[in-house]
Design a protein around this motif. Structure first.
Motif, PDB file in Angstrom:
ATOM      1  N   GLN A 191       0.589  -1.298   0.046  1.00 58.41           N
ATOM      2  CA  GLN A 191      -0.160  -0.393  -0.132  1.00 58.41           C
ATOM      3  C   GLN A 191       0.922   1.212  -0.034  1.00 58.41           C
ATOM      4  O   GLN A 191       0.467   2.355  -0.731  1.00 58.41           O
ATOM      5  CB  GLN A 191      -0.905   0.103   1.140  1.00 58.41           C
ATOM      6  N   THR A 195       2.289   1.030  -5.937  1.00 58.88           N
ATOM      7  CA  THR A 195       1.567  -0.238  -5.698  1.00 58.88           C
ATOM      8  C   THR A 195       1.293  -0.876  -6.918  1.00 58.88           C
ATOM      9  O   THR A 195       1.519  -2.150  -7.176  1.00 58.88           O
ATOM     10  CB  THR A 195       0.254  -0.067  -5.058  1.00 58.88           C
ATOM     11  N   SER A 222      -6.767  -1.917   3.906  1.00 60.84           N
ATOM     12  CA  SER A 222      -6.241  -0.291   4.215  1.00 60.84           C
ATOM     13  C   SER A 222      -6.048  -0.524   5.640  1.00 60.84           C
ATOM     14  O   SER A 222      -6.653  -1.295   6.530  1.00 60.84           O
ATOM     15  CB  SER A 222      -7.335   0.461   3.841  1.00 60.84           C
TER      16      SER A 222
END
Length: 186
Positions: A50, A90, A113
């Motif tokens: 991420q 990413t 997330s």
């Protein structure tokens, strides 16, 4: 449509009418399923996917690379890739692994997330990596302890005695570092 969403997500099942409830058997199965704790390696990989630039916070040599644990080779490969290409994002990371068996799992991890600002996420990542390094130190300590038990104290040379002292010092430093990183859970 609401019924289908309720069946898929379970959201709204309690407050809805009886004809839109999630079937009792599925609801019970979901309720009794144990929650799986995220492994440190998985958390580190997920964070790197991420926010690849987090790898640039690490300083070689990467002691965690010696850890015998699932995913360590992949984690090390991701760190090395980001260090060699500091501007990688990413999408490019995922593309790098597209032809490998890990591709689907990496896509899934990249879609997750973490909640928090950049500073909190960086602290969490560095704390996670410190914990992995501590595990590597403890792994090496256990190897030396096994040798001691098997062959006796006279089996250790001067180099190994010095290594034991260094490992003990490193373990203390890493525990202190980890305590400094602890903060709000993500």
């Amino acid at each position: 449509m609401r019924q289908r969403l309720t069946e898929l997500t379970g959201v709204g099942a309690r407050a809805s009418t009886p004809d839109t409830h999630v079937p009792a058997q599925r609801a019970r199965a979901g309720a009794s399923a144990p929650t799986q704790k995220r492994s440190l390696v998985r958390a580190a990989i997920e964070l790197l996917l991420q926010q690849p630039a987090l790898a640039l916070e690490l300083r070689p040599p990467y002691r965690f690379a010696a850890l015998r644990q699932n995913g360590i080779e992949l984690l090390t490969e991701i760190v090395d890739l980001v260090v060699s290409r500091p501007d990688i994002n990413t999408g490019a990371l995922i593309e790098h692994f597209a032809e490998r068996e890990e591709a689907k799992a990496l896509q899934k991890l990249a879609a997750g997330s973490f909640v928090g600002d950049e500073q909190i996420i960086t602290r969490y990542f560095l704390g996670t990596m410190s914990q992995l390094e501590l595990q590597a130190v403890e792994q090496r300590q256990a190897e030396i302890a096994d040798k001691l038990r098997e062959l006796g104290p006279s089996s250790l040379g001067a180099d190994e005695r010095a290594e034991i002292a260094r490992l003990l010092q490193d373990a203390r430093a890493l525990r202190s570092q980890i305590a400094g990183y602890s903060g709000p859970a993500l």
